[in-house]
Write a protein that holds these residues in place. Structure first.
Motif, short mmCIF file in Angstrom:
data_model
loop_
_atom_site.label_atom_id
_atom_site.label_comp_id
_atom_site.label_asym_id
_atom_site.label_seq_id
_atom_site.Cartn_x
_atom_site.Cartn_y
_atom_site.Cartn_z
N ARG A 7 0.87 -1.18 0.00
CA ARG A 7 0.00 0.00 0.00
C ARG A 7 0.91 1.23 0.00
O ARG A 7 1.73 1.40 0.91
CB ARG A 7 -0.88 -0.02 1.25
CG ARG A 7 -1.63 1.27 1.48
CD ARG A 7 -2.51 1.16 2.72
NE ARG A 7 -3.03 2.45 3.09
CZ ARG A 7 -3.61 2.71 4.26
NH1 ARG A 7 -3.75 1.72 5.15
NH2 ARG A 7 -4.06 3.90 4.54
N ARG A 58 -4.27 10.40 9.95
CA ARG A 58 -4.76 9.64 8.80
C ARG A 58 -5.96 10.29 8.14
O ARG A 58 -6.35 9.93 7.04
CB ARG A 58 -5.14 8.22 9.26
CG ARG A 58 -3.98 7.51 9.93
CD ARG A 58 -4.44 6.24 10.62
NE ARG A 58 -5.40 6.49 11.69
CZ ARG A 58 -5.92 5.55 12.47
NH1 ARG A 58 -5.58 4.29 12.29
NH2 ARG A 58 -6.77 5.87 13.42
N LEU A 59 -6.58 11.23 8.86
CA LEU A 59 -7.88 11.76 8.41
C LEU A 59 -7.85 13.27 8.29
O LEU A 59 -7.08 13.95 8.97
CB LEU A 59 -8.97 11.38 9.43
CG LEU A 59 -9.08 9.91 9.82
CD1 LEU A 59 -10.12 9.74 10.92
CD2 LEU A 59 -9.46 9.05 8.62
N LEU A 112 -9.54 11.16 3.66
CA LEU A 112 -8.25 10.62 4.10
C LEU A 112 -7.17 11.65 3.77
O LEU A 112 -7.24 12.32 2.74
CB LEU A 112 -7.94 9.30 3.37
CG LEU A 112 -8.91 8.15 3.64
CD1 LEU A 112 -8.42 6.88 2.93
CD2 LEU A 112 -9.06 7.88 5.14
N GLU A 150 -6.54 -0.08 -0.33
CA GLU A 150 -5.59 -0.28 0.77
C GLU A 150 -5.52 -1.74 1.22
O GLU A 150 -6.47 -2.50 1.02
CB GLU A 150 -6.06 0.51 2.01
CG GLU A 150 -6.38 1.96 1.76
CD GLU A 150 -6.94 2.67 2.99
OE1 GLU A 150 -7.36 1.98 3.95
OE2 GLU A 150 -6.95 3.91 2.97
N THR A 177 -9.25 -3.04 0.87
CA THR A 177 -10.15 -2.02 1.39
C THR A 177 -10.42 -0.98 0.31
O THR A 177 -9.50 -0.43 -0.29
CB THR A 177 -9.52 -1.35 2.63
OG1 THR A 177 -9.20 -2.37 3.58
CG2 THR A 177 -10.47 -0.36 3.26
N VAL A 184 -12.09 2.68 -0.34
CA VAL A 184 -12.47 3.83 0.46
C VAL A 184 -13.04 4.92 -0.45
O VAL A 184 -12.47 5.23 -1.51
CB VAL A 184 -11.27 4.42 1.24
CG1 VAL A 184 -11.77 5.36 2.34
CG2 VAL A 184 -10.41 3.32 1.85
N VAL A 236 -16.25 2.67 3.82
CA VAL A 236 -15.10 1.78 3.73
C VAL A 236 -15.61 0.34 3.61
O VAL A 236 -16.30 -0.14 4.51
CB VAL A 236 -14.24 1.92 5.01
CG1 VAL A 236 -13.09 0.92 5.01
CG2 VAL A 236 -13.72 3.35 5.16
N LYS A 268 -13.76 -4.12 6.67
CA LYS A 268 -12.39 -4.23 6.14
C LYS A 268 -11.76 -5.51 6.70
O LYS A 268 -12.44 -6.33 7.29
CB LYS A 268 -11.55 -2.98 6.44
CG LYS A 268 -11.64 -2.47 7.87
CD LYS A 268 -10.65 -1.39 8.26
CE LYS A 268 -10.53 -0.19 7.39
NZ LYS A 268 -9.59 0.82 7.96
N ASP A 282 2.50 2.79 10.45
CA ASP A 282 1.79 3.17 9.22
C ASP A 282 2.72 3.84 8.20
O ASP A 282 2.27 4.60 7.34
CB ASP A 282 0.62 4.12 9.52
CG ASP A 282 -0.69 3.37 9.79
OD1 ASP A 282 -0.66 2.12 9.82
OD2 ASP A 282 -1.72 4.03 9.97
C1 MAN Z 1 -8.46 4.10 9.22
C2 MAN Z 1 -6.98 3.83 9.10
C3 MAN Z 1 -6.41 4.50 7.87
C4 MAN Z 1 -7.20 4.11 6.66
C5 MAN Z 1 -8.67 4.38 6.87
C6 MAN Z 1 -9.53 3.87 5.74
O1 MAN Z 1 -8.67 5.44 9.49
O2 MAN Z 1 -6.77 2.46 9.02
O3 MAN Z 1 -5.06 4.12 7.67
O4 MAN Z 1 -6.73 4.83 5.56
O5 MAN Z 1 -9.13 3.73 8.03
O6 MAN Z 1 -9.39 2.48 5.59
#
Ligand code: MAN
Length: 350
Positions: free
Chosen positions: A45, A86-87, A96, A136, A152, A154, A159, A184, A329
């Motif tokens: 990924r 991550r968000l 994301l 992912e 996954t 997204v 998700v 997931k 990560d």
């Molecule tokens: C979570 C984490 C992130 C991923 C999102 C969407 O927030 O696992 O790394 O990108 O989910 O799968």
């Protein structure tokens, strides 16, 4: 019990070229693993975004035709929440902070990975309306002479779990979403049990329930039914907030052995194992009380999202498991484990 590779991390962002001009590779993580034509392959990924400018957060979002736009928000806007790396939360919408695609690399020694010269199928990008925020964490299962990829998907729709299949890594069939949001961590068993295919998956309960591992069965690997919740989180333990399956379950004389991740309320991710009945795989026979791997090495504690070890790929050779995992990560690592060693640890904790 778990021996990390001396060479860890074996892949980091500087080893990976960006997929498009204008993007940077921020993380390379969570590889699926398979053997093909005498080599070991990782399906990585790769998470990317543009170089960040002062005072601005920017990230790509795919269009349904495969092109992408860069969205930008000014930092300091009252509706912007960047507390989770991550968000990106903006008013009532969650995006994301990076977009992921899948990339293949191969190795002759299981440690040093390179991109093959003649790219057959080496890069897979999100496609269509359910993958606009990327794809992912791909698991690869080898079933009846074909490779099945569960990954996954997204998008703003949520998700979910997608399926692709290929025999030759030249042509790939995309079967679409097989498990809808929020879901997931789907791992396919590599053989039928009593005439049926099985998978582990991880839906998330919203008001009730939680982030638990479920099992489902299928006649065709695409349509899944008879869902059962088999593994829940454990209050006060390393897997108190979420659990999710790793790679394909390993068939042993004592049962199906699954290495899974568990996280606590602080998002500290560890790996443990669960043993499922060979004939009735919805029956849990034993489960790790202590993790098999915890984030203790510096590269597991510090990075894009620290204190994370996460696996979705391994090779099994007799008693030896060569497990690949994402750390913080951000980078990819490897470790060796013994099937007998894990089974013995489960007997103690059962
Ligand atoms: C979570 C984490 C992130 C991923 C999102 C969407 O927030 O696992 O790394 O990108 O989910 O799968």
């Amino acid at each position: 019990m778990t021996t990390r590779f001396d060479q860890n991390p074996i892949l980091s962002t500087r080893d990976i070229s960006p997929s498009h001009p204008g993007l940077e590779v921020n993380c390379v993580l969570n590889p699926g693993v398979f053997s093909f034509q005498g080599k070991t392959w990782l399906i990585l990924r790769v998470a990317e975004r543009p170089a960040q400018r002062e005072g601005i957060i920017s990230f790509p979002v795919l269009n349904e035709d495969g092109t992408f736009n860069i969205l930008e928000f000014e930092k300091g806007h009252p509706g912007l929440d960047l507390s989770d790396a991550r968000l990106v939360k903006y008013n009532n919408t969650t995006y994301l902070s990076t977009i992921s695609h899948l990339r293949l690399m191969c190795s002759d020694d299981d440690i040093h990975f390179y991109e093959p010269d003649s790219p057959a199928l080496t890069r897979l990008f999100g496609a269509g309306p359910l993958e606009t925020f990327g794809i992912e964490d791909c698991r690869v299962s080898f079933i009846d002479g074909e490779y099945y990829l569960t990954y996954t998907q997204v998008s703003a729709c949520g998700v979910g779990v997608g399926l692709m299949r290929t025999k030759d890594w030249q042509h790939i069939d995309r079967a679409g979403m097989i498990l809808p949001p929020h879901n997931k961590d789907c791992a396919l068993f590599e053989e039928k049990i009593d005439g049926k295919y099985y998978c582990l998956h991880r839906p998330s309960g919203v008001d009730l329930g939680g982030n638990f591992i479920w099992i489902a069965e299928s006649e065709n690997l695409t349509h899944w039914g008879d869902h059962r919740c088999i593994l829940q989180t454990r209050p006060g333990m390393w897997d108190s907030a979420r659990v999710g399956a790793g790679a394909a379950p390993i068939k042993t004389s004592e049962g199906w052995l699954e290495i899974y991740h568990g996280a606590d309320a602080n998002h500290r991710y560890c790996l443990g194992a669960v043993l499922l009945d060979l004939k009735k795989p919805w029956k849990v026979l034993a489960r790790s009380s202590e993790p098999l791997l915890e984030p203790v090495a510096p590269y597991e504690q510090t990075g894009f999202f620290g204190n994370v070890v996460f696996t979705n790929g391994h090779l099994v050779n007799g008693d030896e498991i060569t497990m690949y995992y994402g750390a913080s990560d951000e980078v990819i690592c490897g470790a060796k484990l013994s099937v007998k060693g894990i089974l013995a640890s489960l007997r103690v904790s059962a």
